[in-house]
Design a protein around this motif. Structure first.
Motif, PDB file in Angstrom:
ATOM      1  N   THR A  23      33.290  35.552  49.789  1.00  0.00           N
ATOM      2  CA  THR A  23      32.000  35.751  50.453  1.00  0.00           C
ATOM      3  C   THR A  23      31.684  37.231  50.552  1.00  0.00           C
ATOM      4  OG1 THR A  23      33.081  35.673  52.613  1.00  0.00           O
ATOM      5  CG2 THR A  23      32.178  33.608  51.760  1.00  0.00           C
ATOM      6  N   ALA A  24      32.734  38.027  50.414  1.00  0.00           N
ATOM      7  CA  ALA A  24      32.564  39.474  50.378  1.00  0.00           C
ATOM      8  C   ALA A  24      32.237  39.892  48.949  1.00  0.00           C
ATOM      9  CB  ALA A  24      33.820  40.170  50.860  1.00  0.00           C
ATOM     10  N   THR A  25      31.586  41.055  48.826  1.00  0.00           N
ATOM     11  CA  THR A  25      31.179  41.509  47.504  1.00  0.00           C
ATOM     12  C   THR A  25      31.716  42.905  47.232  1.00  0.00           C
ATOM     13  OG1 THR A  25      29.105  42.411  48.387  1.00  0.00           O
ATOM     14  CG2 THR A  25      29.083  40.133  47.541  1.00  0.00           C
ATOM     15  N   LEU A  26      31.997  43.138  45.933  1.00  0.00           N
ATOM     16  CA  LEU A  26      32.455  44.450  45.509  1.00  0.00           C
ATOM     17  C   LEU A  26      31.357  45.474  45.785  1.00  0.00           C
ATOM     18  CD1 LEU A  26      34.645  46.125  44.011  1.00  0.00           C
ATOM     19  CD2 LEU A  26      33.466  45.521  41.860  1.00  0.00           C
ATOM     20  N   THR A  27      31.713  46.617  46.117  1.00  0.00           N
ATOM     21  CA  THR A  27      30.867  47.761  46.448  1.00  0.00           C
ATOM     22  C   THR A  27      30.378  47.681  47.887  1.00  0.00           C
ATOM     23  OG1 THR A  27      30.169  47.995  44.156  1.00  0.00           O
ATOM     24  CG2 THR A  27      28.883  49.180  45.828  1.00  0.00           C
ATOM     25  N   ASP A  28      29.815  46.491  48.294  1.00  0.00           N
ATOM     26  CA  ASP A  28      29.324  46.387  49.662  1.00  0.00           C
ATOM     27  C   ASP A  28      30.470  46.259  50.660  1.00  0.00           C
ATOM     28  OD1 ASP A  28      26.715  46.506  48.820  1.00  0.00           O
ATOM     29  OD2 ASP A  28      26.493  44.310  48.689  1.00  0.00           O
ATOM     30  N   ASP A  29      31.504  45.473  50.308  1.00  0.00           N
ATOM     31  CA  ASP A  29      32.563  45.182  51.291  1.00  0.00           C
ATOM     32  C   ASP A  29      33.932  45.741  50.916  1.00  0.00           C
ATOM     33  OD1 ASP A  29      30.924  43.505  53.054  1.00  0.00           O
ATOM     34  OD2 ASP A  29      30.871  42.138  51.323  1.00  0.00           O
ATOM     35  N   TYR A  30      34.187  46.035  49.688  1.00  0.00           N
ATOM     36  CA  TYR A  30      35.487  46.617  49.270  1.00  0.00           C
ATOM     37  C   TYR A  30      35.230  47.399  47.982  1.00  0.00           C
ATOM     38  CZ  TYR A  30      35.467  42.467  46.258  1.00  0.00           C
ATOM     39  OH  TYR A  30      35.112  41.493  45.363  1.00  0.00           O
ATOM     40  N   THR A  31      36.200  48.247  47.628  1.00  0.00           N
ATOM     41  CA  THR A  31      35.912  49.217  46.567  1.00  0.00           C
ATOM     42  C   THR A  31      36.697  48.997  45.283  1.00  0.00           C
ATOM     43  OG1 THR A  31      37.606  50.695  47.454  1.00  0.00           O
ATOM     44  CG2 THR A  31      35.341  50.998  48.247  1.00  0.00           C
ATOM     45  N   VAL A  32      37.675  48.100  45.294  1.00  0.00           N
ATOM     46  CA  VAL A  32      38.542  47.942  44.128  1.00  0.00           C
ATOM     47  C   VAL A  32      38.256  46.616  43.452  1.00  0.00           C
ATOM     48  CG1 VAL A  32      40.925  47.704  43.349  1.00  0.00           C
ATOM     49  CG2 VAL A  32      40.344  49.402  45.084  1.00  0.00           C
ATOM     50  N   GLY A  33      38.125  46.652  42.119  1.00  0.00           N
ATOM     51  CA  GLY A  33      37.967  45.417  41.379  1.00  0.00           C
ATOM     52  C   GLY A  33      39.297  44.982  40.798  1.00  0.00           C
ATOM     53  N   THR A  34      39.870  45.798  39.913  1.00  0.00           N
ATOM     54  CA  THR A  34      41.186  45.527  39.293  1.00  0.00           C
ATOM     55  C   THR A  34      42.012  46.805  39.328  1.00  0.00           C
ATOM     56  OG1 THR A  34      40.251  43.835  37.834  1.00  0.00           O
ATOM     57  CG2 THR A  34      42.385  44.783  37.214  1.00  0.00           C
ATOM     58  N   VAL A  35      43.308  46.651  39.680  1.00  0.00           N
ATOM     59  CA  VAL A  35      44.196  47.806  39.753  1.00  0.00           C
ATOM     60  C   VAL A  35      45.556  47.427  39.159  1.00  0.00           C
ATOM     61  CG1 VAL A  35      44.954  47.222  42.097  1.00  0.00           C
ATOM     62  CG2 VAL A  35      45.188  49.564  41.261  1.00  0.00           C
ATOM     63  N   PRO A  36      46.194  48.282  38.350  1.00  0.00           N
ATOM     64  CA  PRO A  36      47.541  47.998  37.845  1.00  0.00           C
ATOM     65  C   PRO A  36      48.582  48.310  38.932  1.00  0.00           C
ATOM     66  CG  PRO A  36      46.788  50.090  36.960  1.00  0.00           C
ATOM     67  CD  PRO A  36      45.635  49.533  37.757  1.00  0.00           C
ATOM     68  N   VAL A  37      49.512  47.391  39.115  1.00  0.00           N
ATOM     69  CA  VAL A  37      50.624  47.603  40.068  1.00  0.00           C
ATOM     70  C   VAL A  37      51.849  47.940  39.228  1.00  0.00           C
ATOM     71  CG1 VAL A  37      51.972  46.631  41.952  1.00  0.00           C
ATOM     72  CG2 VAL A  37      49.570  45.934  41.621  1.00  0.00           C
ATOM     73  N   VAL A  38      52.354  49.155  39.375  1.00  0.00           N
ATOM     74  CA  VAL A  38      53.429  49.657  38.502  1.00  0.00           C
ATOM     75  C   VAL A  38      54.781  49.600  39.228  1.00  0.00           C
ATOM     76  CG1 VAL A  38      54.251  51.624  37.162  1.00  0.00           C
ATOM     77  CG2 VAL A  38      51.774  51.146  37.327  1.00  0.00           C
TER      78      VAL A  38
END
Length: 539
Positions: A456-471
């Motif tokens: 229900t939350a949206t990228l940019t409006d509610d959080y800033t990360v779409g995809t991130v590599p976990v190393v």
């Protein structure tokens, strides 16, 4: 001196002997035996001072009655011993066993020693055969000088007794069935005589070996041992009988005893006694042996080999003991695809896989092959079973009834990634997401983490990360990913977004997977707004 004084050894004397035997004393031979009570020891002889006044012949008769003679003095050391231990305390003249009764002027010792004038200690001018030419018997003054007097004179006297004792070399012997075992008996002290003693195989109720069945000798259960002049030892050989029975460690007892023939070579008697030990126990190794295996092993399929160890206990002297093993997949989780099987051979089949033991081996390792695959799976196991004893001495071997099976666990060498399922944060804050790695963690790895639907939350409006590599570096088991939750001016209910684990990239291993039950998580975002409600609603 009565005859009952001579042949008993007091309890305290024996206790003293026991203490000396148990220590490395500087005071003498550990195998020396005490003289009878009230006798003094010197150079393997026993001496006794009797202050009773007797004629020479009566004194000699009393000594002989007790296995001794009137003393000889054949060295300066012996003269010093007698002076120190007897003459000073006696304060009287003392008979010694030296006479010239047979031929005047020809001196003879009663105990058969040869008289040597150079070793004598006569007072100046003696012997002079005074008193009308009737001085045929010798005595010593309290200063140690010798003199001749009539044999009818009554004086004190010193008796001297030869001393011999016998002992078994060891209180314990260990042999193995099917071999010869030698028992050595020692004669200490006087060794110039012909002596006989007996060595008897007793059968006390505690003995577990039986004469004639488990062991034997050439002449029977009782051996007569003959010591010739000069012999210090005599050896008796016992045959330890071999059989195919599986027996515990057995033993029998041998007892040394003085026989009636002992002292036959002595003209004046010997104080013969038994030294320590006079009894020995002989233990018989059965030559049976048992195989067993350690119960648990852990292997890694990427190593392709796992080593199991088969043990042999009991008799280790055989050169070709063997035991057959096989692998079992009955009731286990591994299959024939995970390792190289060892099939169980029938009793009549050629031996399939034997573990061979050389002489002295108590453990032998055997390698089993593990088969790597690309399937991500949990830890699996199979079993290794000791089947039967083979080889020349198979009849004497057995397999442990409990430690005959081992479980071999196979580490899968796969890596699983997963994530905690629920997170709760507030807008205008940071929230940490934790990604876990279990299983093999020895390689660097990367897993993709994305935020998206359902949400229900949206990228940019509610959080800033779409995809991130976990190393993950080598050895890492958990990694933190920080997500920025944004703030806005909207008044809205709690929103959420789904976190999903995606593509895995590993440097060398190919066996990786996502935990299907824990590869997604939900982040709930609290709005931080406050709504006003009518009073009749709030109460």
């Amino acid at each position: 001196m009565g005859s009952n004084k001579y042949m008993s050894v007091s309890r305290c004397h024996w206790l003293l002997v026991g203490v000396l035997l148990m220590s490395c004393s500087k005071f003498g031979n550990a195998h020396d035996v005490e003289c009878p009570v009230d006798w003094e020891e010197f150079d393997n002889f026993c001496y006794f001072l009797d202050n009773t006044l007797r004629s020479y012949d009566d004194a000699q008769a009393d000594c002989v009655a007790n296995g001794a003679t009137l003393t000889s003095i054949i060295s300066s050391l012996e003269q010093t011993f007698i002076n120190t231990n007897f003459l000073v305390s006696a304060g009287i003249n003392i008979w010694i066993g030296l006479i010239d009764k047979m031929t005047e002027g020809t001196l003879e010792w009663e105990d058969g020693n040869t008289y040597v004038a150079a070793d004598s200690n006569f007072r100046a001018g003696q012997p002079d055969n005074g008193a009308g030419g009737d001085e045929d018997c010798m005595h010593v003054y309290d200063n140690g000088e010798w003199n001749d007097v009539p044999c009818s004179t009554t004086l004190g006297y010193i008796c001297k007794m030869k001393r011999t004792h016998f002992r078994i070399e060891s209180a314990q012997y260990i042999g193995k069935e099917g071999s010869m075992l030698s028992i050595t008996v020692h004669r200490d002290g006087l060794i110039a005589n012909n002596d006989e003693i007996t060595l008897t195989a007793d059968v006390p109720t505690t003995d577990t070996a039986t004469y004639g069945t488990d062991y034997s000798s050439d002449t029977g259960a009782t051996e007569t041992l003959t010591f010739n002049p000069g012999d210090e030892t005599v050896t008796v050989d016992y045959t330890l009988t071999a059989d195919d029975d599986l027996d515990d460690l057995m033993f029998f007892t041998l007892t040394l005893a003085l026989s009636g023939a002992t002292m036959t070579g002595s003209t004046a008697g010997v104080y013969a006694s038994l030294g320590s030990p006079s009894v020995t126990q002989v233990f018989i190794h059965d030559c049976s042996f048992m195989f067993w295996i350690d119960p648990v092993y852990i292997g890694d399929e990427c190593d392709t080999m796992v080593e199991v160890v088969v043990h042999r206990c009991g008799y280790l002297g055989n050169t070709d003991d063997k035991v057959e093993i096989y692998t079992s997949t009955t009731g286990v989780t591994a299959t024939a695809a995970d390792f190289t099987e060892i099939t169980m051979a029938a009793a009549t089949d050629p031996v399939d896989t034997e573990v061979s033991f050389a002489k002295g081996d108590c453990a032998v390792a055997h390698q089993l092959s593990l088969t790597p695959d690309d399937v991500v799976e949990g830890m699996e196991y199979f079993e290794v079973v000791i089947d039967r004893v083979t080889g020349t001495n198979a009849a004497k071997g057995t397999v442990h009834t409990v430690l005959d099976t081992a479980k071999v666990f196979i580490l899968d060498h796969s890596t699983i990634f997963w994530i905690d399922p629920i997170y709760v944060g507030e807008e205008d804050s940071m929230i940490s997401i934790y990604v876990h790695r279990t299983g093999f963690v020895g390689d660097p790895a990367t897993v993709a983490l994305s935020l998206g639907t359902p949400a229900t939350a949206t990228l940019t409006d509610d959080y800033t990360v779409g995809t991130v590599p976990v190393v993950f570096a080598d050895g890492d088991i958990v990694k933190e990913v920080v997500i920025d939750l944004k703030a806005d001016d909207d008044i809205e209910d709690t929103e959420y977004v789904t976190v999903t684990l995606g593509t895995i990239t590993v440097a060398s291993a190919t066996k990786t997977a996502l935990d299907a039950a824990r590869d997604t998580a939900t982040i709930f975002i609290l709005d931080r707004s406050c709504k006003l409600y009518p009073k009749n609603v709030l109460g």
